[in-house]
Design an enzyme around this catalytic site. Structure first.
Site, PDB file in Angstrom:
ATOM      1  N   GLY A 159      -2.455   3.239   4.341  1.00  0.00           N
ATOM      2  CA  GLY A 159      -2.422   4.630   3.883  1.00  0.00           C
ATOM      3  C   GLY A 159      -3.630   5.431   4.320  1.00  0.00           C
ATOM      4  O   GLY A 159      -3.764   6.610   3.978  1.00  0.00           O
ATOM      5  N   ARG A 285       3.184  -8.886   9.442  1.00  0.00           N
ATOM      6  CA  ARG A 285       2.610  -9.790   8.425  1.00  0.00           C
ATOM      7  C   ARG A 285       3.527  -9.812   7.216  1.00  0.00           C
ATOM      8  O   ARG A 285       4.514  -9.085   7.159  1.00  0.00           O
ATOM      9  CB  ARG A 285       1.253  -9.235   7.989  1.00  0.00           C
ATOM     10  CG  ARG A 285       1.397  -7.783   7.489  1.00  0.00           C
ATOM     11  CD  ARG A 285       0.149  -7.265   6.838  1.00  0.00           C
ATOM     12  NE  ARG A 285       0.158  -5.816   6.692  1.00  0.00           N
ATOM     13  CZ  ARG A 285       0.655  -5.152   5.674  1.00  0.00           C
ATOM     14  NH1 ARG A 285       1.256  -5.796   4.688  1.00  0.00           N
ATOM     15  NH2 ARG A 285       0.614  -3.833   5.624  1.00  0.00           N
TER      16      ARG A 285
HETATM   17  P1  ADP Z   1       2.188  -3.087   2.392  1.00  0.00           P
HETATM   18  O1  ADP Z   1       2.572  -2.265   3.593  1.00  0.00           O
HETATM   19  O2  ADP Z   1       2.351  -4.543   2.504  1.00  0.00           O
HETATM   20  O3  ADP Z   1       2.679  -2.520   1.154  1.00  0.00           O
HETATM   21  P2  ADP Z   1      -0.386  -1.924   2.119  1.00  0.00           P
HETATM   22  O4  ADP Z   1      -0.245  -0.802   3.095  1.00  0.00           O
HETATM   23  O5  ADP Z   1      -0.472  -1.610   0.694  1.00  0.00           O
HETATM   24  O6  ADP Z   1       0.686  -3.026   2.390  1.00  0.00           O
HETATM   25  O7  ADP Z   1      -1.619  -2.800   2.566  1.00  0.00           O
HETATM   26  C1  ADP Z   1      -1.788  -4.102   2.073  1.00  0.00           C
HETATM   27  C2  ADP Z   1      -3.219  -4.342   1.818  1.00  0.00           C
HETATM   28  O8  ADP Z   1      -3.906  -4.323   3.045  1.00  0.00           O
HETATM   29  C3  ADP Z   1      -3.866  -3.323   0.944  1.00  0.00           C
HETATM   30  O9  ADP Z   1      -4.849  -3.983   0.192  1.00  0.00           O
HETATM   31  C4  ADP Z   1      -4.478  -2.357   1.964  1.00  0.00           C
HETATM   32  O10 ADP Z   1      -5.578  -1.697   1.405  1.00  0.00           O
HETATM   33  C5  ADP Z   1      -4.867  -3.311   3.066  1.00  0.00           C
HETATM   34  N1  ADP Z   1      -4.797  -2.773   4.423  1.00  0.00           N
HETATM   35  C6  ADP Z   1      -3.720  -2.660   5.208  1.00  0.00           C
HETATM   36  N2  ADP Z   1      -4.035  -2.194   6.425  1.00  0.00           N
HETATM   37  C7  ADP Z   1      -5.361  -1.994   6.426  1.00  0.00           C
HETATM   38  C8  ADP Z   1      -6.293  -1.547   7.393  1.00  0.00           C
HETATM   39  N3  ADP Z   1      -5.952  -1.212   8.628  1.00  0.00           N
HETATM   40  N4  ADP Z   1      -7.587  -1.451   7.034  1.00  0.00           N
HETATM   41  C9  ADP Z   1      -7.953  -1.814   5.799  1.00  0.00           C
HETATM   42  N5  ADP Z   1      -7.127  -2.271   4.848  1.00  0.00           N
HETATM   43  C10 ADP Z   1      -5.850  -2.361   5.147  1.00  0.00           C
HETATM   44  P1  ADP Z   2       0.090   2.979   7.133  1.00  0.00           P
HETATM   45  O1  ADP Z   2      -0.210   2.208   8.382  1.00  0.00           O
HETATM   46  O2  ADP Z   2      -1.109   3.537   6.500  1.00  0.00           O
HETATM   47  O3  ADP Z   2       1.013   2.249   6.226  1.00  0.00           O
HETATM   48  P2  ADP Z   2       2.379   4.638   7.914  1.00  0.00           P
HETATM   49  O4  ADP Z   2       2.544   5.189   9.278  1.00  0.00           O
HETATM   50  O5  ADP Z   2       3.247   3.495   7.514  1.00  0.00           O
HETATM   51  O6  ADP Z   2       0.858   4.268   7.688  1.00  0.00           O
HETATM   52  O7  ADP Z   2       2.584   5.811   6.876  1.00  0.00           O
HETATM   53  C1  ADP Z   2       2.279   5.623   5.508  1.00  0.00           C
HETATM   54  C2  ADP Z   2       2.956   6.715   4.696  1.00  0.00           C
HETATM   55  O8  ADP Z   2       2.512   8.008   5.122  1.00  0.00           O
HETATM   56  C3  ADP Z   2       4.472   6.783   4.827  1.00  0.00           C
HETATM   57  O9  ADP Z   2       5.131   5.881   3.980  1.00  0.00           O
HETATM   58  C4  ADP Z   2       4.740   8.218   4.445  1.00  0.00           C
HETATM   59  O10 ADP Z   2       4.679   8.419   3.056  1.00  0.00           O
HETATM   60  C5  ADP Z   2       3.565   8.940   5.078  1.00  0.00           C
HETATM   61  N1  ADP Z   2       3.899   9.363   6.439  1.00  0.00           N
HETATM   62  C6  ADP Z   2       3.581   8.716   7.569  1.00  0.00           C
HETATM   63  N2  ADP Z   2       4.023   9.396   8.657  1.00  0.00           N
HETATM   64  C7  ADP Z   2       4.635  10.500   8.191  1.00  0.00           C
HETATM   65  C8  ADP Z   2       5.308  11.620   8.801  1.00  0.00           C
HETATM   66  N3  ADP Z   2       5.399  11.710  10.104  1.00  0.00           N
HETATM   67  N4  ADP Z   2       5.830  12.564   7.992  1.00  0.00           N
HETATM   68  C9  ADP Z   2       5.736  12.467   6.635  1.00  0.00           C
HETATM   69  N5  ADP Z   2       5.107  11.453   6.017  1.00  0.00           N
HETATM   70  C10 ADP Z   2       4.574  10.477   6.760  1.00  0.00           C
END
Ligand code: ADP
Ligand code: ADP
Ligand code: MG
Length: 440
Positions: A159, A285
């Protein structure tokens, strides 16, 4: 494979240890000095301290595995789980990396590259750009994509590294800030832009590949309840979706897994809006929310990861998985009403139970939640014959859950479960901020 080092901490380390022990494998847990009170360490066959607070020292982790006679490493989620250098180093030492190949991790960890690979293999990414090479490109890009748009760090995750830009006036300054932030947070300032999809739902697909061009899906999950792009509550299967559209999506995702010869468990994430699924990223993962899939499929995903890593064929039952009922997961975080982390001593703890309830947690009464790590202390999972039944069980479980000594977000989950939008299925990724966060 006989002895697995778990390069992680907390609930997921315990979850992985359970699966290893059930498969007859020995387990070595690592911990830091800040984490020496982790309650599950005595269950491990051996333990190694890897530093003061950090789980990110690749050399220390590999040395720990070698010194304790491990032949494999499970990275869990977060930390080094999506770090291609880690997977490469593990394999270079002749150890099994319980996860995808370093090459797949590298491809997907670069989110701009992942968009390209997805689109080359039958998936449709959110309309957007490749890496922004020059800030002067931005105006032209914005003209193609339109406002609002999102600037996303190509190396981002969890996020973080994402920001919405609503107009051209602030585009240059937002970009310069965002790239500096990404550089500081991920050691990589590369950014790309994407159309901001309004009122989107976050729908994802659990997959498993055998690394040789075979692969399956284990259905959908919905993770639209998010605060600041971080998931709060998840469910499986994704409800209120058209069956034909879902089947088309699942077939495309399996095609992608096969074409990329993906190995192990992974999650392909989409935004759903105006009846279309747009690829956003792939997580190479185990996912935090994997238990909801386990509850509706009966599959132990960590056991499957261990099997693939050991070189076994995918178990036949994975090829005709049936989705039974509905499951929800509430992430229980140690945080106060302002969503600030509230680590500290858990004075007392009472956990729910009963049919269909699962709790994945490493904490207990008397445990001091350290200041250094993620605030999630437990995952509460409820399964029922259908969505209303799962919701009813989850509300009962939330009533039964009591934690004293530290603040938790239990009541936030209660509000979510009571919200009309949630009950009727009109939740999108803006729901939480719109209808829950503002009300507290
Ligand atoms: P999921 O997509 O499995 O729901 P999250 O997006 O919540 O996972 O991430 C899982 C855990 O990994 C969380 O504790 C998040 O803070 C951490 N995490 C994921 N990607 C990164 C990153 N690029 N840098 C730091 N922490 C990350
Ligand atoms: P992360 O690697 O942090 O999980 P994601 O690309 O999976 O990042 O995006 C995390 C969240 O951010 C999505 O679940 C959505 O809520 C929001 N998001 C990401 N891309 C978009 C987009 N293009 N438009 C609207 N919301 C987005
Ligand atoms: Mg994501």
């Amino acid at each position: 494979m006989q002895r697995v080092l778990i390069a992680n901490r907390g609930e997921i380390a315990l979850r992985i240890m359970r699966a290893c022990h059930a498969a007859g494998l020995e387990v070595v847990c690592v911990y830091t000095r800040a984490d020496s009170e982790l309650p599950y360490l005595h269950l491990a066959d051996d333990t190694v301290c890897v530093g003061a607070t950090s789980y990110l020292d690749i050399a220390n982790l590999i040395m720990a595995a070698k010194a304790t006679g491990c032949d494999a490493i499970h990275p869990g989620y977060g930390f080094l789980s999506e770090n291609p250098e880690f997977a490469t180093a593990v394999e270079a030492q002749g150890l099994v990396f319980i996860g995808p190949t370093p090459a797949s991790i590298r491809d997907m960890a670069d989110k701009a590259r992942a968009r390209q690979i997805a689109s080359d293999n039958g998936l449709t990414p959110v309309p957007g750009s490749v890496i922004i090479q020059d800030p002067r490109q931005l105006t032209q890009l914005a003209a193609q994509i339109g406002f609002p748009l999102m600037l996303k760090a190509s190396a981002g995750g969890g996020g973080r590294g994402i920001r919405v830009v609503s107009s051209g006036e602030s585009l240059q300054s937002e970009y310069l800030e965002a790239t500096a932030e990404a550089d500081a947070a991920f050691g990589d300032g590369a950014m790309y832009a994407e159309k901001f999809i309004e009122r989107a739902r976050h729908i994802e697909v659990q997959v498993v590949g055998d690394g040789e061009g075979g692969g399956v899906h284990l259905g959908t999950r919905e993770c639209s309840v998010q605060r600041r792009q971080q998931k709060v509550l998840e469910e499986a299967p994704a409800p209120f979706l058209d069956q034909t559209a879902t089947e088309k999506l699942l077939a495309a995702v399996v095609g992608f897994v096969k074409a990329t010869r993906y190995r192990g468990a992974g999650t392909v994430e989409f935004l759903f809006a105006d009846n279309a699924f747009y690829f956003i990223e792939m997580n190479t993962r185990l996912q935090v929310e994997h238990p909801v899939t386990e509850m509706v499929t009966g599959v132990d995903l960590v056991a499957v990861q261990l099997g693939v890593a050991a070189g076994s064929a995918l178990p036949p039952e994975l090829h005709n998985v049936e989705i039974r009922g509905h499951a929800l997961e509430c992430r229980i975080n140690a945080e106060d009403e302002q969503f600030s982390p509230s680590p500290g001593l858990i004075e007392s703890l009472s956990l729910p139970g009963g049919p269909g309830i699962r709790i994945d947690t490493h904490v207990k009464a008397g445990y001091l939640v350290p200041y250094f790590y993620d605030s999630m202390i437990a995952k509460l999972i409820a399964h029922g014959s259908d969505r209303p039944a799962a919701i009813a069980r989850m509300s009962g479980a939330l009533d039964e859950l009591h934690v004293s000594g530290i603040a938790t977000n239990r009541n936030v989950h209660r509000r979510i479960l009571e919200a009309d939008e949630f009950l009727v299925g009109s939740v999108d990724t803006g729901f939480f901020e719109r209808s829950i966060a503002g009300q507290l």
